[in-house]
Design a protein around this motif. Structure first.
Motif, PDB file in Angstrom:
ATOM      1  N   ARG A  25       0.811  -1.229   0.000  1.00  0.00           N
ATOM      2  CA  ARG A  25       0.000   0.000   0.000  1.00  0.00           C
ATOM      3  C   ARG A  25       0.843   1.277   0.000  1.00  0.00           C
ATOM      4  O   ARG A  25       0.351   2.346   0.344  1.00  0.00           O
ATOM      5  CB  ARG A  25      -0.928  -0.005   1.216  1.00  0.00           C
ATOM      6  CG  ARG A  25      -1.978  -1.111   1.176  1.00  0.00           C
ATOM      7  CD  ARG A  25      -2.873  -1.037   2.395  1.00  0.00           C
ATOM      8  NE  ARG A  25      -2.118  -1.302   3.616  1.00  0.00           N
ATOM      9  CZ  ARG A  25      -2.548  -0.982   4.838  1.00  0.00           C
ATOM     10  NH1 ARG A  25      -3.698  -0.362   4.999  1.00  0.00           N
ATOM     11  NH2 ARG A  25      -1.809  -1.273   5.901  1.00  0.00           N
ATOM     12  N   ARG A  26       2.073   1.210  -0.416  1.00  0.00           N
ATOM     13  CA  ARG A  26       2.900   2.407  -0.498  1.00  0.00           C
ATOM     14  C   ARG A  26       2.587   3.192  -1.774  1.00  0.00           C
ATOM     15  O   ARG A  26       2.079   2.641  -2.744  1.00  0.00           O
ATOM     16  CB  ARG A  26       4.379   2.022  -0.457  1.00  0.00           C
ATOM     17  CG  ARG A  26       4.823   1.530   0.909  1.00  0.00           C
ATOM     18  CD  ARG A  26       6.276   1.101   0.904  1.00  0.00           C
ATOM     19  NE  ARG A  26       6.776   0.886   2.271  1.00  0.00           N
ATOM     20  CZ  ARG A  26       7.997   0.465   2.556  1.00  0.00           C
ATOM     21  NH1 ARG A  26       8.852   0.205   1.576  1.00  0.00           N
ATOM     22  NH2 ARG A  26       8.381   0.307   3.808  1.00  0.00           N
ATOM     23  N   ARG A  27       2.909   4.484  -1.768  1.00  0.00           N
ATOM     24  CA  ARG A  27       2.720   5.339  -2.943  1.00  0.00           C
ATOM     25  C   ARG A  27       3.976   6.184  -3.149  1.00  0.00           C
ATOM     26  O   ARG A  27       4.090   7.307  -2.651  1.00  0.00           O
ATOM     27  CB  ARG A  27       1.529   6.272  -2.760  1.00  0.00           C
ATOM     28  CG  ARG A  27       0.149   5.673  -2.911  1.00  0.00           C
ATOM     29  CD  ARG A  27      -0.163   5.188  -4.315  1.00  0.00           C
ATOM     30  NE  ARG A  27       0.073   6.165  -5.347  1.00  0.00           N
ATOM     31  CZ  ARG A  27      -0.741   7.180  -5.660  1.00  0.00           C
ATOM     32  NH1 ARG A  27      -1.836   7.379  -4.963  1.00  0.00           N
ATOM     33  NH2 ARG A  27      -0.457   7.999  -6.654  1.00  0.00           N
ATOM     34  N   PRO A  28       4.964   5.713  -3.892  1.00  0.00           N
ATOM     35  CA  PRO A  28       6.186   6.478  -4.130  1.00  0.00           C
ATOM     36  C   PRO A  28       5.937   7.872  -4.701  1.00  0.00           C
ATOM     37  O   PRO A  28       6.722   8.790  -4.453  1.00  0.00           O
ATOM     38  CB  PRO A  28       6.954   5.597  -5.122  1.00  0.00           C
ATOM     39  CG  PRO A  28       6.485   4.203  -4.811  1.00  0.00           C
ATOM     40  CD  PRO A  28       5.037   4.353  -4.458  1.00  0.00           C
ATOM     41  N   LEU A  29       4.850   8.040  -5.465  1.00  0.00           N
ATOM     42  CA  LEU A  29       4.558   9.347  -6.042  1.00  0.00           C
ATOM     43  C   LEU A  29       4.471  10.423  -4.968  1.00  0.00           C
ATOM     44  O   LEU A  29       4.944  11.555  -5.174  1.00  0.00           O
ATOM     45  CB  LEU A  29       3.243   9.284  -6.831  1.00  0.00           C
ATOM     46  CG  LEU A  29       2.745  10.612  -7.417  1.00  0.00           C
ATOM     47  CD1 LEU A  29       3.747  11.155  -8.431  1.00  0.00           C
ATOM     48  CD2 LEU A  29       1.374  10.432  -8.058  1.00  0.00           C
ATOM     49  N   ARG A  30       3.893  10.114  -3.840  1.00  0.00           N
ATOM     50  CA  ARG A  30       3.768  11.093  -2.761  1.00  0.00           C
ATOM     51  C   ARG A  30       5.135  11.549  -2.270  1.00  0.00           C
ATOM     52  O   ARG A  30       5.374  12.727  -2.033  1.00  0.00           O
ATOM     53  CB  ARG A  30       2.971  10.492  -1.602  1.00  0.00           C
ATOM     54  CG  ARG A  30       1.520  10.186  -1.946  1.00  0.00           C
ATOM     55  CD  ARG A  30       0.855   9.422  -0.822  1.00  0.00           C
ATOM     56  NE  ARG A  30      -0.525   9.069  -1.151  1.00  0.00           N
ATOM     57  CZ  ARG A  30      -1.229   8.138  -0.522  1.00  0.00           C
ATOM     58  NH1 ARG A  30      -0.667   7.453   0.474  1.00  0.00           N
ATOM     59  NH2 ARG A  30      -2.465   7.872  -0.878  1.00  0.00           N
ATOM     60  N   TRP A  31       6.055  10.618  -2.109  1.00  0.00           N
ATOM     61  CA  TRP A  31       7.387  10.968  -1.617  1.00  0.00           C
ATOM     62  C   TRP A  31       8.131  11.801  -2.642  1.00  0.00           C
ATOM     63  O   TRP A  31       8.876  12.718  -2.292  1.00  0.00           O
ATOM     64  CB  TRP A  31       8.187   9.717  -1.290  1.00  0.00           C
ATOM     65  CG  TRP A  31       7.416   8.618  -0.640  1.00  0.00           C
ATOM     66  CD1 TRP A  31       6.323   8.745   0.188  1.00  0.00           C
ATOM     67  CD2 TRP A  31       7.645   7.221  -0.784  1.00  0.00           C
ATOM     68  NE1 TRP A  31       5.878   7.508   0.576  1.00  0.00           N
ATOM     69  CE2 TRP A  31       6.663   6.558  -0.001  1.00  0.00           C
ATOM     70  CE3 TRP A  31       8.584   6.467  -1.469  1.00  0.00           C
ATOM     71  CZ2 TRP A  31       6.600   5.172   0.091  1.00  0.00           C
ATOM     72  CZ3 TRP A  31       8.533   5.085  -1.372  1.00  0.00           C
ATOM     73  CH2 TRP A  31       7.535   4.453  -0.611  1.00  0.00           C
TER      74      TRP A  31
END
Length: 222
Positions: A184-190
């Motif tokens: 459930r991670r979202r690299p785009l946010r980082w």
């Protein structure tokens, strides 16, 4: 585990996970091939095709991306870093079979033993999901990129459909402690938080598969 410091517990867990990836190295490609055909058949050629100049692939695994980089990158301008010796050994065999000139080395995505501003492109595919400190890994990728350099990421992420997110959360109850695998991670946010400018972005398969290309601040790399 009693009496161990936090750092000692983290080191013991890291060693256990590394042994697990080493054991799975020989079968990894077969398992990934099935998922790839079903979920992201065209992602690797699309994201690797964006690479140019001096290129770093973080968590190169067994080298599944090697067949998809431009020939100019494969002509001595690609470096691959991998945490698992077992996976790295498979990548070295693949590079030899393909006849490509790539610098493959053991390393940790969270602490890259590489200089600042060293690469025009950094690529990481389907790996941040299993890096314990994903923010540290992203910061390292940005650090080694030259001003105006390109960061290319692809991964499975938190779905746009709530029933799928429920299943992902249930899967993490087992996958995170067993294999360090997050769904459930979202690299785009980082990437956005880090101040990079997103140039390309695509999300498919009920939002589960996502890839992006983002540029660091500064002059465009040449």
């Amino acid at each position: 585990m009693a009496g161990r410091t936090l750092g000692e517990r983290a080191a013991a867990r890291a060693a256990r996970l590394r042994r697990r990836w080493d054991r799975e190295a020989g079968a990894y490609d077969r398992g990934m091939a099935a998922a790839e055909r079903r979920m992201f058949p065209d992602v690797r050629p699309r994201v690797c095709g964006l690479a140019s100049g001096d290129t770093l692939e973080v968590a190169i695994g067994t080298g599944l991306n090697l067949a998809h980089y431009p020939s100019a990158v494969l002509d001595g301008r690609l470096t691959g870093v991998e945490w698992s010796p077992g996976m790295l050994a498979v990548a070295r065999r693949r590079a030899a079979e393909l006849g490509v000139d790539v610098d493959l080395r053991l390393g940790d995505a969270q602490r890259l033993d590489l200089p600042d501003d060293a690469y025009d492109t950094v690529v990481c595919t389907f790996s941040l999901c299993a890096v314990p400190d994903r923010r540290a890994a992203l910061a390292e990728m940005v650090r080694v990129l030259r001003p105006g350099g390109l960061l290319v990421l692809a991964d499975h992420v938190s779905s746009t459909a709530w029933p799928v997110r429920v299943l992902q959360a249930a899967a993490e109850v087992v996958s995170v402690p067993l294999a360090g695998e997050h769904f459930r991670r979202r690299p785009l946010r980082w990437v956005l938080e880090a101040g990079l400018a997103v140039e390309q972005h695509e999300r498919t398969r009920a939002g589960v598969i996502e890839w992006l290309a983002a540029r660091t601040p500064g002059p465009r790399a040449r």
